[in-house]
Design a protein around this motif. Structure first.
Motif, PDB file in Angstrom:
ATOM      1  N   GLY A  58     -19.510  -2.394  13.002  1.00  0.00           N
ATOM      2  CA  GLY A  58     -20.163  -1.112  12.742  1.00  0.00           C
ATOM      3  C   GLY A  58     -19.195   0.056  12.649  1.00  0.00           C
ATOM      4  N   ARG A  59     -17.941  -0.204  12.995  1.00  0.00           N
ATOM      5  CA  ARG A  59     -16.965   0.898  12.924  1.00  0.00           C
ATOM      6  C   ARG A  59     -16.581   1.157  11.472  1.00  0.00           C
ATOM      7  N   THR A  60     -16.402   2.443  11.161  1.00  0.00           N
ATOM      8  CA  THR A  60     -16.213   2.825   9.762  1.00  0.00           C
ATOM      9  C   THR A  60     -14.758   3.083   9.384  1.00  0.00           C
ATOM     10  N   HIS A  61     -13.870   3.100  10.364  1.00  0.00           N
ATOM     11  CA  HIS A  61     -12.487   3.509  10.078  1.00  0.00           C
ATOM     12  C   HIS A  61     -11.736   2.420   9.297  1.00  0.00           C
ATOM     13  N   PRO A  62     -10.691   2.849   8.543  1.00  0.00           N
ATOM     14  CA  PRO A  62      -9.953   1.872   7.737  1.00  0.00           C
ATOM     15  C   PRO A  62      -9.330   0.781   8.597  1.00  0.00           C
ATOM     16  N   ARG A  63      -9.131  -0.383   8.003  1.00  0.00           N
ATOM     17  CA  ARG A  63      -8.499  -1.493   8.733  1.00  0.00           C
ATOM     18  C   ARG A  63      -7.217  -1.939   8.044  1.00  0.00           C
ATOM     19  N   MET A  64      -6.220  -2.239   8.866  1.00  0.00           N
ATOM     20  CA  MET A  64      -4.928  -2.672   8.325  1.00  0.00           C
ATOM     21  C   MET A  64      -4.794  -4.186   8.478  1.00  0.00           C
ATOM     22  N   ALA A  65      -4.317  -4.845   7.428  1.00  0.00           N
ATOM     23  CA  ALA A  65      -4.098  -6.301   7.499  1.00  0.00           C
ATOM     24  C   ALA A  65      -2.828  -6.590   8.303  1.00  0.00           C
ATOM     25  N   ARG A  66      -2.575  -7.855   8.534  1.00  0.00           N
ATOM     26  CA  ARG A  66      -1.331  -8.230   9.210  1.00  0.00           C
ATOM     27  C   ARG A  66      -0.115  -7.675   8.494  1.00  0.00           C
TER      28      ARG A  66
ATOM     29  N   ILE B 276      -7.728   1.407  12.316  1.00  0.00           N
ATOM     30  CA  ILE B 276      -6.827   2.560  12.425  1.00  0.00           C
ATOM     31  C   ILE B 276      -7.696   3.809  12.561  1.00  0.00           C
ATOM     32  N   TRP B 277      -7.690   4.428  13.710  1.00  0.00           N
ATOM     33  CA  TRP B 277      -8.588   5.579  13.938  1.00  0.00           C
ATOM     34  C   TRP B 277      -8.185   6.721  13.021  1.00  0.00           C
ATOM     35  N   GLY B 278      -9.090   7.007  12.081  1.00  0.00           N
ATOM     36  CA  GLY B 278      -8.773   7.938  11.001  1.00  0.00           C
ATOM     37  C   GLY B 278      -8.637   9.379  11.445  1.00  0.00           C
TER      38      GLY B 278
ATOM     39  N   PHE C 149      -6.885  10.183  13.944  1.00  0.00           N
ATOM     40  CA  PHE C 149      -5.518  10.308  14.471  1.00  0.00           C
ATOM     41  C   PHE C 149      -4.454  10.065  13.400  1.00  0.00           C
ATOM     42  N   ALA C 150      -4.796   9.228  12.414  1.00  0.00           N
ATOM     43  CA  ALA C 150      -3.739   8.863  11.459  1.00  0.00           C
ATOM     44  C   ALA C 150      -4.299   8.633  10.069  1.00  0.00           C
ATOM     45  N   TYR C 151      -3.476   8.892   9.068  1.00  0.00           N
ATOM     46  CA  TYR C 151      -3.832   8.612   7.689  1.00  0.00           C
ATOM     47  C   TYR C 151      -2.796   7.640   7.140  1.00  0.00           C
ATOM     48  N   PHE C 152      -3.243   6.447   6.717  1.00  0.00           N
ATOM     49  CA  PHE C 152      -2.329   5.417   6.233  1.00  0.00           C
ATOM     50  C   PHE C 152      -2.381   5.337   4.709  1.00  0.00           C
ATOM     51  N   GLU C 153      -1.209   5.296   4.090  1.00  0.00           N
ATOM     52  CA  GLU C 153      -1.118   5.046   2.643  1.00  0.00           C
ATOM     53  C   GLU C 153      -0.372   3.733   2.439  1.00  0.00           C
ATOM     54  N   VAL C 154      -0.707   3.008   1.388  1.00  0.00           N
ATOM     55  CA  VAL C 154       0.079   1.831   1.005  1.00  0.00           C
ATOM     56  C   VAL C 154       0.606   2.070  -0.401  1.00  0.00           C
ATOM     57  N   LEU C 155       1.923   2.007  -0.556  1.00  0.00           N
ATOM     58  CA  LEU C 155       2.555   2.364  -1.827  1.00  0.00           C
ATOM     59  C   LEU C 155       3.325   1.188  -2.413  1.00  0.00           C
ATOM     60  N   ASP C 156       3.451   1.204  -3.720  1.00  0.00           N
ATOM     61  CA  ASP C 156       4.289   0.213  -4.392  1.00  0.00           C
ATOM     62  C   ASP C 156       5.718   0.352  -3.864  1.00  0.00           C
ATOM     63  N   THR C 157       6.328  -0.782  -3.516  1.00  0.00           N
ATOM     64  CA  THR C 157       7.642  -0.698  -2.849  1.00  0.00           C
ATOM     65  C   THR C 157       8.716  -0.117  -3.772  1.00  0.00           C
ATOM     66  N   LYS C 158       8.530  -0.250  -5.084  1.00  0.00           N
ATOM     67  CA  LYS C 158       9.578   0.265  -5.982  1.00  0.00           C
ATOM     68  C   LYS C 158       9.252   1.654  -6.515  1.00  0.00           C
ATOM     69  N   THR C 159       8.012   1.813  -7.045  1.00  0.00           N
ATOM     70  CA  THR C 159       7.691   3.087  -7.707  1.00  0.00           C
ATOM     71  C   THR C 159       7.149   4.133  -6.724  1.00  0.00           C
ATOM     72  N   HIS C 160       6.712   3.687  -5.560  1.00  0.00           N
ATOM     73  CA  HIS C 160       6.064   4.570  -4.579  1.00  0.00           C
ATOM     74  C   HIS C 160       4.757   5.168  -5.088  1.00  0.00           C
ATOM     75  N   GLU C 161       4.156   4.511  -6.073  1.00  0.00           N
ATOM     76  CA  GLU C 161       2.816   4.891  -6.523  1.00  0.00           C
ATOM     77  C   GLU C 161       1.796   4.316  -5.539  1.00  0.00           C
ATOM     78  N   PRO C 162       0.689   5.044  -5.303  1.00  0.00           N
ATOM     79  CA  PRO C 162      -0.334   4.527  -4.385  1.00  0.00           C
ATOM     80  C   PRO C 162      -0.937   3.221  -4.909  1.00  0.00           C
ATOM     81  N   LEU C 163      -1.167   2.270  -4.004  1.00  0.00           N
ATOM     82  CA  LEU C 163      -1.795   1.003  -4.386  1.00  0.00           C
ATOM     83  C   LEU C 163      -3.261   1.024  -3.968  1.00  0.00           C
ATOM     84  N   GLY C 164      -4.024   0.115  -4.565  1.00  0.00           N
ATOM     85  CA  GLY C 164      -5.449   0.036  -4.256  1.00  0.00           C
ATOM     86  C   GLY C 164      -5.705  -0.717  -2.955  1.00  0.00           C
TER      87      GLY C 164
END
Ligand code: ADP
Ligand code: ZN
Length: 438
Positions: free
Chosen positions: A319-327, A262-264, A266-281
């Motif tokens: 060698g690319r440093t940008h974050p990666r998203m799983a399936r 995910i080219w950082g 252009f975009a910033y991705f967050e992953v949150l708990d589906t119920k509390t909307h707290e950020p996940l690790g």
């Protein structure tokens, strides 16, 4: 297959040290928030309601202070109340399916089209594609973003592009064979279907063509399906991701196939708990929330796209440093994807209820008998509309099917059933039976 590191489209950005990338993201986020606060009453009101000004964004983590955006916000602001660029700067419109049959319109400035193209050009290059390739785009062209998105990026990296769009599969196979197509952009299920038709035509994709890369996305698929595509068709399946609200197809895996880069910038991705909307690790699965950092015409800040996935922040083997998203493994809502097209049960209901004969209950059944998905809708008639005349019932059924097709952009078989025969629910209705095995 090709584990060697492929060339980079924009090495300065793609290989940027993580710390520098994060500083760049913060700079872009702060300027985005200031821009929307200064020039959009929608964003300003929402930030004021949360007692926020742009000065409250000190670090990237402060993004969680900002309010979410949802599909409903997009729908409520139809067609262009969100747009920040003046009308004369808009150079393109696309539309995506809405949840009630009303589309969401997305506008693009010249820079927006350019950023979209640059993003996917980086991704295509990271797979090893370039000027020597012939890329057939079998995604729909038109209001959907798939066709034109891949088309522009493939042209930008200097490949030859075949704008095949969808349909006429035999012709598509002839083109693959006769023009030496090396990469095909399609939904994974369409590639499987194409493989089946090719076999019926006496053509083996693996042995009789030079097609070796599949740019696959727009619908959920699995590692098992990737293996089948690889072993049976000899095609390396590359997972691609995007959505029309964001621009269109924007990102893919690199040749190492270890998550989508995910080219950082252009975009910033967050992953949150589906119920509390707290950020996940990192590595924890939750709801994906997307902020587009550079969009001019149609900014999106903390957009709840509805997908479930996790993120990885380790530097990739390439060698690319940008974050990666799983399936993507699921949805937080009830959206179904049939033949690459998004369908909400609420859209089906909306269309059905425009027919005076239709009662209150319906059921959507999705199957994958051969490679392609098929959708059936069982519809209860009102008692007064039920009749013994088959001709009468057929007429009603055909009208319902026709209306569904024009609302959903995908055809569905309708089966009319007697009043009171479909299951009733005490809690939340479960109107979808998805029999597909990925
Ligand atoms: P697209 O052209 O990618 O289908 P849409 O806006 O119609 O764009 O749909 C976007 C949605 O499609 C995503 O939110 C996600 O649910 C689904 N999708 C797109 N790509 C993938 C993928 N590679 N794997 C799983 N789901 C995907
Ligand atoms: Zn990589």
């Amino acid at each position: 297959m090709g584990k060697e590191t492929s060339p980079c489209w924009n090495p300065k950005i793609e290989m940027m040290p993580k710390k520098d990338l994060e500083s760049l993201q913060l700079k872009l986020l702060r300027s985005l928030v200031s821009r929307v606060y200064d020039s959009s009453s929608y964003y300003r009101q929402r930030m004021e309601a949360s007692n926020l000004t742009p000065d409250d964004i000190h670090g990237l983590k402060d993004i969680i202070k900002l309010p979410f955006m949802t599909k409903k916000d997009l729908r409520d602001n139809y067609p262009d109340k969100f747009f920040l660029a003046p009308k004369r700067d808009i150079v393109r419109y696309h539309a995506s399916s809405g949840t009630t049959g009303k589309a969401t319109i997305v506008g693009y400035t010249r820079n927006d089209i350019d950023a979209w193209t640059e993003s996917l050009a980086r991704s295509l290059t990271s797979i090893g594609l370039g000027a020597d390739d012939v890329i057939q785009v079998s995604n729909t062209y038109g209001l959907f973003t798939g066709g034109l998105g891949f088309h522009y990026a493939a042209e930008r990296i200097g490949a030859a592009v075949i704008p095949a769009s969808t349909g006429n599969t035999q012709r598509q196979i002839e083109l693959i064979k006769d023009l030496g197509v090396t990469a095909l952009a399609a939904t994974p299920s369409y590639l499987m279907y194409l493989g089946e038709i090719a076999e019926k035509m006496g053509i083996s994709i693996k042995n009789d063509t030079v097609l070796r890369t599949g740019l696959l996305g727009a619908e959920p698929w699995s590692e098992g399906m990737r293996d089948r595509i690889q072993n049976w068709l000899g095609v390396k399946g590359i997972n691609c991701f995007g959505a029309s609200e964001l621009a269109g197809p924007l990102w893919s895996e690199c040749s190492y196939q270890k998550g989508i880069h995910i080219w950082g910038d252009f975009a910033y991705f967050e992953v949150l708990d589906t119920k509390t909307h707290e950020p996940l690790g990192l590595g924890e699965k939750g709801e994906l929330v997307i902020t587009m950092l550079q969009k001019e015409a149609f900014p999106l800040i903390r957009y709840r796209i509805g997908d479930i996935t996790s993120m990885d922040d380790e530097k990739c083997e390439c060698g690319r440093t940008h974050p990666r998203m799983a399936r993507i493994t699921g949805r937080v809502d009830d959206m179904l994807i049939v033949r690459g097209i998004n369908i909400f049960p609420s859209q089906v209901e909306y269309s059905l209820l425009t027919n005076p004969e239709v009662g209150n209950e319906f059921q959507i059944i999705v199957e994958r008998k051969s490679a392609l998905d098929s959708m059936m809708v069982k519809v209860e008639l009102k008692p007064e509309a039920f009749t013994d005349s088959i001709a009468e019932l057929n007429k009603v059924r055909e009208r319902i099917e026709h209306k569904l097709r024009s609302t959903l952009n995908v055809s569905a078989c309708v089966e009319l059933v007697q009043p009171g025969t479909l299951p009733r629910f005490e809690g939340k209705a479960k109107r979808v039976v998805d029999n597909r095995k990925l």
